[in-house]
Design a protein around this motif. Sequence first.
Motif, PDB file in Angstrom:
ATOM      1  N   SER A  31      68.430 -20.602 107.831  1.00  9.91           N
ATOM      2  CA  SER A  31      67.463 -20.198 108.859  1.00  9.91           C
ATOM      3  C   SER A  31      67.091 -18.728 108.704  1.00  9.91           C
ATOM      4  O   SER A  31      65.924 -18.349 108.887  1.00  9.91           O
ATOM      5  N   VAL A  32      68.070 -17.902 108.365  1.00  7.36           N
ATOM      6  CA  VAL A  32      67.794 -16.491 108.117  1.00  7.36           C
ATOM      7  C   VAL A  32      66.827 -16.341 106.955  1.00  7.36           C
ATOM      8  O   VAL A  32      65.845 -15.593 107.014  1.00  7.36           O
ATOM      9  N   GLU A  33      67.092 -17.096 105.877  1.00  3.28           N
ATOM     10  CA  GLU A  33      66.231 -17.034 104.699  1.00  3.28           C
ATOM     11  C   GLU A  33      64.837 -17.564 105.003  1.00  3.28           C
ATOM     12  O   GLU A  33      63.839 -17.056 104.474  1.00  3.28           O
ATOM     13  N   ALA A  34      64.743 -18.569 105.871  1.00  3.63           N
ATOM     14  CA  ALA A  34      63.439 -19.131 106.238  1.00  3.63           C
ATOM     15  C   ALA A  34      62.559 -18.078 106.900  1.00  3.63           C
ATOM     16  O   ALA A  34      61.350 -17.995 106.627  1.00  3.63           O
ATOM     17  N   TRP A  35      63.152 -17.259 107.752  1.00  2.74           N
ATOM     18  CA  TRP A  35      62.377 -16.186 108.387  1.00  2.74           C
ATOM     19  C   TRP A  35      62.069 -15.073 107.393  1.00  2.74           C
ATOM     20  O   TRP A  35      60.969 -14.501 107.416  1.00  2.74           O
ATOM     21  N   ARG A  36      62.999 -14.760 106.512  1.00  2.00           N
ATOM     22  CA  ARG A  36      62.737 -13.720 105.514  1.00  2.00           C
ATOM     23  C   ARG A  36      61.612 -14.123 104.574  1.00  2.00           C
ATOM     24  O   ARG A  36      60.858 -13.269 104.084  1.00  2.00           O
ATOM     25  N   SER A  37      61.485 -15.419 104.308  1.00  2.00           N
ATOM     26  CA  SER A  37      60.469 -15.916 103.376  1.00  2.00           C
ATOM     27  C   SER A  37      59.110 -16.121 104.041  1.00  2.00           C
ATOM     28  O   SER A  37      58.106 -16.313 103.346  1.00  2.00           O
ATOM     29  N   ALA A  38      59.085 -16.106 105.363  1.00  2.00           N
ATOM     30  CA  ALA A  38      57.844 -16.371 106.092  1.00  2.00           C
ATOM     31  C   ALA A  38      56.982 -15.112 106.186  1.00  2.00           C
ATOM     32  O   ALA A  38      57.479 -13.985 106.105  1.00  2.00           O
ATOM     33  N   SER A  39      55.713 -15.330 106.345  1.00  2.50           N
ATOM     34  CA  SER A  39      54.774 -14.224 106.516  1.00  2.50           C
ATOM     35  C   SER A  39      54.403 -14.134 107.994  1.00  2.50           C
ATOM     36  O   SER A  39      53.717 -15.005 108.525  1.00  2.50           O
ATOM     37  N   PHE A  40      54.886 -13.093 108.653  1.00  2.00           N
ATOM     38  CA  PHE A  40      54.580 -12.935 110.086  1.00  2.00           C
ATOM     39  C   PHE A  40      54.454 -11.449 110.421  1.00  2.00           C
ATOM     40  O   PHE A  40      54.916 -10.581 109.676  1.00  2.00           O
ATOM     41  N   ASP A  41      53.834 -11.168 111.547  1.00  2.00           N
ATOM     42  CA  ASP A  41      53.619  -9.800 112.006  1.00  2.00           C
ATOM     43  C   ASP A  41      54.918  -9.277 112.620  1.00  2.00           C
ATOM     44  O   ASP A  41      55.322  -9.735 113.693  1.00  2.00           O
ATOM     45  N   PRO A  42      55.591  -8.322 111.997  1.00  2.00           N
ATOM     46  CA  PRO A  42      56.870  -7.835 112.518  1.00  2.00           C
ATOM     47  C   PRO A  42      56.744  -7.049 113.822  1.00  2.00           C
ATOM     48  O   PRO A  42      57.754  -6.785 114.480  1.00  2.00           O
ATOM     49  N   ASP A  43      55.531  -6.666 114.187  1.00  3.10           N
ATOM     50  CA  ASP A  43      55.326  -6.008 115.478  1.00  3.10           C
ATOM     51  C   ASP A  43      55.164  -7.028 116.601  1.00  3.10           C
ATOM     52  O   ASP A  43      55.324  -6.698 117.772  1.00  3.10           O
ATOM     53  N   LYS A  44      54.839  -8.250 116.242  1.00  2.00           N
ATOM     54  CA  LYS A  44      54.653  -9.318 117.230  1.00  2.00           C
ATOM     55  C   LYS A  44      55.928 -10.125 117.420  1.00  2.00           C
ATOM     56  O   LYS A  44      56.254 -10.523 118.553  1.00  2.00           O
ATOM     57  N   TYR A  45      56.650 -10.386 116.340  1.00  5.10           N
ATOM     58  CA  TYR A  45      57.873 -11.187 116.385  1.00  5.10           C
ATOM     59  C   TYR A  45      59.075 -10.234 116.358  1.00  5.10           C
ATOM     60  O   TYR A  45      59.283  -9.524 115.379  1.00  5.10           O
ATOM     61  N   VAL A  46      59.845 -10.236 117.445  1.00 11.00           N
ATOM     62  CA  VAL A  46      60.943  -9.286 117.574  1.00 11.00           C
ATOM     63  C   VAL A  46      62.269 -10.026 117.742  1.00 11.00           C
ATOM     64  O   VAL A  46      62.321 -11.110 118.334  1.00 11.00           O
ATOM     65  N   GLU A  47      63.320  -9.445 117.227  1.00 10.36           N
ATOM     66  CA  GLU A  47      64.639 -10.067 117.332  1.00 10.36           C
ATOM     67  C   GLU A  47      65.252  -9.837 118.709  1.00 10.36           C
ATOM     68  O   GLU A  47      65.198  -8.726 119.244  1.00 10.36           O
TER      69      GLU A  47
END
Length: 220
Positions: free
Chosen positions: A119-135
């Motif tokens: 699951s960690v790798e799935a998010w690392r491989s995805a293309s998303f806006d890091p300012d919109k998606y926050v941990e």
Amino acid sequence: MNSEAEKFAGVDGAKGAWVVASFDGTTLTWRGCSSVADVLEHTTDCARVGVDMPLSLPASGYRISELEAKKFLGPARSSIFHTPVLDVLAAESYPDACAVSRRITGKAISKQTWHILPSVEAWRSASFDPDKYVEVHPECSFRAMSPTTSFASKKTGRGVGQRMAALERWSEHIDLADLPLGPAVDDFLDAAAAAWSARRFHLGEHRVFGTADRSDRIVA
């Protein structure tokens, strides 16, 4: 800024899939997603999205954000387990992952950590806006949401009731009529808490663990 007219979401892992809680200003609803790509498509129209999954990995040692979050949670600190170092992602087996971690940090990783690596790798491989998606970390969110509550385990009836009560003080309506099959109760609760923190982040009302930038940050 009219936050009540905007939509926010929270994401939690659910046995290889994902559960997404969406908040439109009045109503909290849930949906199951089979992949990160599905999550990103479902949350396209959201202003901010909270994700209960490590979105940054350290090169060595432990993340400051996790150490600070553990201190904040006190007796509930065990709900946070440390994110593995980046090189662990290349390991092909649990023993190999432990060996890599020991070489770099001096400690092995837990079986729980090993099982979330895809699951960690799935998010690392995805293309998303890091300012919109926050941990986020849901237990920190619930503690910030209701600081006077001594939360029981989310696996217990009391714990579920406490978290539902906290969410009901935030959302005017919680739609439980059509919950997706598969996710456990705590998955729904954690996703909802992540949505709460996403809205707080958007409004600038959030609490930060770690750094202000996204390199080592958890928000609540």
